[in-house]
Design a protein around this motif. Structure first.
Motif, PDB file in Angstrom:
ATOM      1  N   LYS A 193       1.019   0.942  -4.264  1.00 34.26           N
ATOM      2  CA  LYS A 193      -0.071   1.901  -4.482  1.00 34.26           C
ATOM      3  C   LYS A 193       0.433   3.328  -4.343  1.00 34.26           C
ATOM      4  O   LYS A 193       0.005   4.215  -5.059  1.00 34.26           O
ATOM      5  CB  LYS A 193      -1.218   1.632  -3.512  1.00 34.26           C
ATOM      6  CG  LYS A 193      -1.854   0.276  -3.782  1.00 34.26           C
ATOM      7  CD  LYS A 193      -3.213   0.155  -3.114  1.00 34.26           C
ATOM      8  CE  LYS A 193      -3.822  -1.201  -3.393  1.00 34.26           C
ATOM      9  NZ  LYS A 193      -3.171  -2.311  -2.653  1.00 34.26           N
ATOM     10  N   LYS A 194       1.325   3.562  -3.388  1.00 30.25           N
ATOM     11  CA  LYS A 194       1.861   4.911  -3.202  1.00 30.25           C
ATOM     12  C   LYS A 194       3.328   4.866  -2.791  1.00 30.25           C
ATOM     13  O   LYS A 194       3.704   4.074  -1.941  1.00 30.25           O
ATOM     14  CB  LYS A 194       1.043   5.648  -2.137  1.00 30.25           C
ATOM     15  CG  LYS A 194       1.109   7.163  -2.273  1.00 30.25           C
ATOM     16  CD  LYS A 194       0.297   7.847  -1.209  1.00 30.25           C
ATOM     17  CE  LYS A 194      -1.026   8.436  -1.634  1.00 30.25           C
ATOM     18  NZ  LYS A 194      -1.045   9.336  -2.744  1.00 30.25           N
ATOM     19  N   TYR A 195       4.098   5.738  -3.425  1.00 34.68           N
ATOM     20  CA  TYR A 195       5.523   5.869  -3.069  1.00 34.68           C
ATOM     21  C   TYR A 195       5.709   7.193  -2.339  1.00 34.68           C
ATOM     22  O   TYR A 195       5.343   8.250  -2.839  1.00 34.68           O
ATOM     23  CB  TYR A 195       6.368   5.775  -4.343  1.00 34.68           C
ATOM     24  CG  TYR A 195       7.705   6.500  -4.342  1.00 34.68           C
ATOM     25  CD1 TYR A 195       8.585   6.429  -3.257  1.00 34.68           C
ATOM     26  CD2 TYR A 195       8.100   7.254  -5.448  1.00 34.68           C
ATOM     27  CE1 TYR A 195       9.791   7.106  -3.267  1.00 34.68           C
ATOM     28  CE2 TYR A 195       9.319   7.923  -5.477  1.00 34.68           C
ATOM     29  CZ  TYR A 195      10.155   7.845  -4.375  1.00 34.68           C
ATOM     30  OH  TYR A 195      11.344   8.524  -4.395  1.00 34.68           O
TER      31      TYR A 195
ATOM     32  N   GLU B 123       9.634  15.822  -6.317  1.00 34.89           N
ATOM     33  CA  GLU B 123       8.351  15.141  -6.497  1.00 34.89           C
ATOM     34  C   GLU B 123       7.988  15.055  -7.978  1.00 34.89           C
ATOM     35  O   GLU B 123       7.496  14.032  -8.456  1.00 34.89           O
ATOM     36  CB  GLU B 123       7.250  15.872  -5.726  1.00 34.89           C
ATOM     37  CG  GLU B 123       5.969  15.086  -5.630  1.00 34.89           C
ATOM     38  CD  GLU B 123       4.873  15.853  -4.907  1.00 34.89           C
ATOM     39  OE1 GLU B 123       4.540  15.472  -3.785  1.00 34.89           O
ATOM     40  OE2 GLU B 123       4.362  16.844  -5.476  1.00 34.89           O
TER      41      GLU B 123
ATOM     42  N   LYS C   5       7.534   1.469  -9.087  1.00 34.26           N
ATOM     43  CA  LYS C   5       6.850   1.039 -10.310  1.00 34.26           C
ATOM     44  C   LYS C   5       6.963  -0.477 -10.493  1.00 34.26           C
ATOM     45  O   LYS C   5       5.968  -1.162 -10.730  1.00 34.26           O
ATOM     46  CB  LYS C   5       7.497   1.772 -11.485  1.00 34.26           C
ATOM     47  CG  LYS C   5       6.782   1.579 -12.793  1.00 34.26           C
ATOM     48  CD  LYS C   5       7.442   2.432 -13.858  1.00 34.26           C
ATOM     49  CE  LYS C   5       6.801   2.173 -15.206  1.00 34.26           C
ATOM     50  NZ  LYS C   5       7.346   3.082 -16.211  1.00 34.26           N
TER      51      LYS C   5
ATOM     52  N   ASP D 135       0.834  -1.198   0.000  1.00 36.20           N
ATOM     53  CA  ASP D 135       0.000   0.000   0.000  1.00 36.20           C
ATOM     54  C   ASP D 135       0.872   1.252   0.000  1.00 36.20           C
ATOM     55  O   ASP D 135       0.583   2.218  -0.693  1.00 36.20           O
ATOM     56  CB  ASP D 135      -0.915   0.003   1.230  1.00 36.20           C
ATOM     57  CG  ASP D 135      -1.927  -1.122   1.159  1.00 36.20           C
ATOM     58  OD1 ASP D 135      -2.894  -0.962   0.409  1.00 36.20           O
ATOM     59  OD2 ASP D 135      -1.717  -2.168   1.797  1.00 36.20           O
ATOM     60  N   TYR D 136       1.934   1.206   0.809  1.00 38.85           N
ATOM     61  CA  TYR D 136       2.854   2.345   0.866  1.00 38.85           C
ATOM     62  C   TYR D 136       4.300   1.851   0.812  1.00 38.85           C
ATOM     63  O   TYR D 136       4.652   0.894   1.498  1.00 38.85           O
ATOM     64  CB  TYR D 136       2.695   3.126   2.176  1.00 38.85           C
ATOM     65  CG  TYR D 136       1.370   3.829   2.294  1.00 38.85           C
ATOM     66  CD1 TYR D 136       1.164   5.080   1.691  1.00 38.85           C
ATOM     67  CD2 TYR D 136       0.322   3.259   3.008  1.00 38.85           C
ATOM     68  CE1 TYR D 136      -0.058   5.721   1.796  1.00 38.85           C
ATOM     69  CE2 TYR D 136      -0.903   3.895   3.116  1.00 38.85           C
ATOM     70  CZ  TYR D 136      -1.087   5.123   2.504  1.00 38.85           C
ATOM     71  OH  TYR D 136      -2.294   5.758   2.608  1.00 38.85           O
TER      72      TYR D 136
ATOM     73  N   LYS E   5       7.222  11.684 -10.171  1.00 38.02           N
ATOM     74  CA  LYS E   5       5.945  11.482 -10.874  1.00 38.02           C
ATOM     75  C   LYS E   5       6.131  11.167 -12.355  1.00 38.02           C
ATOM     76  O   LYS E   5       5.261  10.545 -12.966  1.00 38.02           O
ATOM     77  CB  LYS E   5       5.043  12.708 -10.702  1.00 38.02           C
ATOM     78  CG  LYS E   5       4.323  12.745  -9.358  1.00 38.02           C
ATOM     79  CD  LYS E   5       3.498  14.024  -9.250  1.00 38.02           C
ATOM     80  CE  LYS E   5       2.847  14.184  -7.900  1.00 38.02           C
ATOM     81  NZ  LYS E   5       1.641  13.368  -7.703  1.00 38.02           N
TER      82      LYS E   5
ATOM     83  N   GLU F  19       3.515   7.776 -11.204  1.00 40.90           N
ATOM     84  CA  GLU F  19       2.529   8.848 -10.995  1.00 40.90           C
ATOM     85  C   GLU F  19       2.130   9.001  -9.525  1.00 40.90           C
ATOM     86  O   GLU F  19       2.021  10.107  -9.004  1.00 40.90           O
ATOM     87  CB  GLU F  19       1.309   8.552 -11.890  1.00 40.90           C
ATOM     88  CG  GLU F  19       0.135   9.503 -11.745  1.00 40.90           C
ATOM     89  CD  GLU F  19       0.490  10.982 -11.890  1.00 40.90           C
ATOM     90  OE1 GLU F  19       1.390  11.293 -12.689  1.00 40.90           O
ATOM     91  OE2 GLU F  19      -0.122  11.804 -11.169  1.00 40.90           O
ATOM     92  N   ASN F  20       1.946   7.888  -8.853  1.00 40.32           N
ATOM     93  CA  ASN F  20       1.436   7.972  -7.490  1.00 40.32           C
ATOM     94  C   ASN F  20       2.559   8.174  -6.463  1.00 40.32           C
ATOM     95  O   ASN F  20       2.731   7.396  -5.535  1.00 40.32           O
ATOM     96  CB  ASN F  20       0.609   6.735  -7.168  1.00 40.32           C
ATOM     97  CG  ASN F  20      -0.618   7.096  -6.350  1.00 40.32           C
ATOM     98  OD1 ASN F  20      -0.716   8.219  -5.846  1.00 40.32           O
ATOM     99  ND2 ASN F  20      -1.520   6.166  -6.214  1.00 40.32           N
ATOM    100  N   SER F  21       3.332   9.246  -6.688  1.00 39.72           N
ATOM    101  CA  SER F  21       4.442   9.592  -5.791  1.00 39.72           C
ATOM    102  C   SER F  21       4.054  10.827  -4.999  1.00 39.72           C
ATOM    103  O   SER F  21       3.363  11.697  -5.506  1.00 39.72           O
ATOM    104  CB  SER F  21       5.692   9.931  -6.603  1.00 39.72           C
ATOM    105  OG  SER F  21       6.073   8.856  -7.421  1.00 39.72           O
ATOM    106  N   ILE F  22       4.554  10.903  -3.781  1.00 39.23           N
ATOM    107  CA  ILE F  22       4.267  12.095  -2.977  1.00 39.23           C
ATOM    108  C   ILE F  22       5.462  12.434  -2.099  1.00 39.23           C
ATOM    109  O   ILE F  22       6.104  11.548  -1.531  1.00 39.23           O
ATOM    110  CB  ILE F  22       2.973  11.911  -2.134  1.00 39.23           C
ATOM    111  CG1 ILE F  22       2.689  13.165  -1.313  1.00 39.23           C
ATOM    112  CG2 ILE F  22       3.052  10.698  -1.215  1.00 39.23           C
ATOM    113  CD1 ILE F  22       1.322  13.192  -0.672  1.00 39.23           C
TER     114      ILE F  22
END
Ligand SMILES: [Zn+2]
Ligand SMILES: [Zn+2]
Length: 291
Positions: free
Chosen positions: A251-253, A269, A246, A214-215, A273, A277-280
């Motif tokens: 789900k999220k990096y 950031e 990737k 998930d993370y 991305k 894409e789902n990087s924060i």
């Protein structure tokens, strides 16, 4: 409510806006810390993570920026007459490094660990795996237990009721001439998975361990064009970490362990991305809530 909070995300030294590495995870009422950099207890107070209830602390490696906060936190807990146990996991062989600084109060269990499953509770497991850094360093996989869920309609259809539900979870149930298995009336919901991997070069094993997490919280110390520096210091670039996210299909990096040299952190950031894409890149104090 389960909650993952970034308490400190700076690399090597704190900045005005970022503290030293620490992440808290509140899961089913249990509070865990991954690393405990200098000032972690204050970050916890600031971001409303109840420091008094921390139950487990996992130290990734014995570089000061990752464990110096332990001593202050333990002392505060002692002053607050803590009685419930606090389990502190440190890489095997470094016990004296901790004991030479502080006389550990009774409630602290210092637990040396190596690779493998290092903690199992009724709700979750924590597994350590080796990373590649200038000293012995481990990543952690936190995995909530899978949950068995029933499909109400199917259960009704097969006539499952009352205590048959618990029976069919573990063995098949016979109704009339029919044998009903769990797969007929339910499905398994994958437990929450979080991977904490810092400080490290990118490794293949991190990809394997992070599969479908998930993370993924990953070392993102440098921007790509300084990759020689990253190799030299045994850290990852943002691009390398994003590529791991990737390949592992997370789900999220979460970009983490950010070098204080960068003024324009949005650039990091943005780079992430482009690959995933789902990087924060969160500010300290950012929380991620999940069921
Ligand atoms: Zn570090
Ligand atoms: Zn380090």
């Amino acid at each position: 409510m389960n909650r993952l909070t970034i308490l400190g995300s700076s690399a090597s030294m704190p900045t005005k806006n970022r503290g030293l590495p620490s992440v808290s995870l509140l899961y089913n009422g249990t509070l865990l810390l991954f690393d405990c950099g200098e000032g972690t207890q204050r970050q916890m107070m600031k971001f409303k993570v109840h420091f008094g209830s921390v139950r487990y602390i996992f130290i990734s490696h014995m570089h000061l920026d990752h464990y110096l906060g332990l001593f202050g936190l333990i002392q505060t807990l002692e002053l607050n007459s803590r009685t419930i146990p606090l389990d502190v996991f440190i890489p095997k062989g470094y016990e004296n490094k901790i004991k030479s600084v502080i006389k550990l109060p009774k409630f602290v269990n210092l637990i040396p660990y190596e690779s493998g499953e290092i903690l199992t509770t009724k709700d979750f497991t924590v597994t350590a795996f080796p990373l590649e850094h200038s000293i012995e360093t481990y990543g952690f996989v936190f995995k909530g237990n899978d949950k068995k869920k029933f499909d109400k309609k199917k259960a009704d259809m097969f006539g499952i009721k009352g205590k048959m539900f618990s029976e069919v979870e573990t063995k098949s149930v016979k109704i009339g001439r029919r044998v009903i298995k769990f797969e007929d009336v339910g499905w398994v919901e994958e437990g929450f998975k979080m991977v904490y991997a810092t400080d490290t070069l990118p490794t293949k094993q991190t990809i394997t361990m992070s599969k479908d997490a998930d993370y993924l919280i990953h070392d993102s110390t440098f921007i790509e064009d300084e990759s020689d520096l990253a190799k030299d210091k045994k850290h990852s670039t943002v691009a390398e970490a994003a590529m791991i996210a990737k390949k592992a299909n997370v789900k999220k990096y979460i970009l983490y362990h950010i070098s204080p040299r960068y003024k324009n952190i949005k650039m990091l950031e943005k780079r992430a991305k482009e690959i995933f894409e789902n990087s924060i890149l969160p500010d300290d104090g950012t929380s991620f809530r999940f069921a």
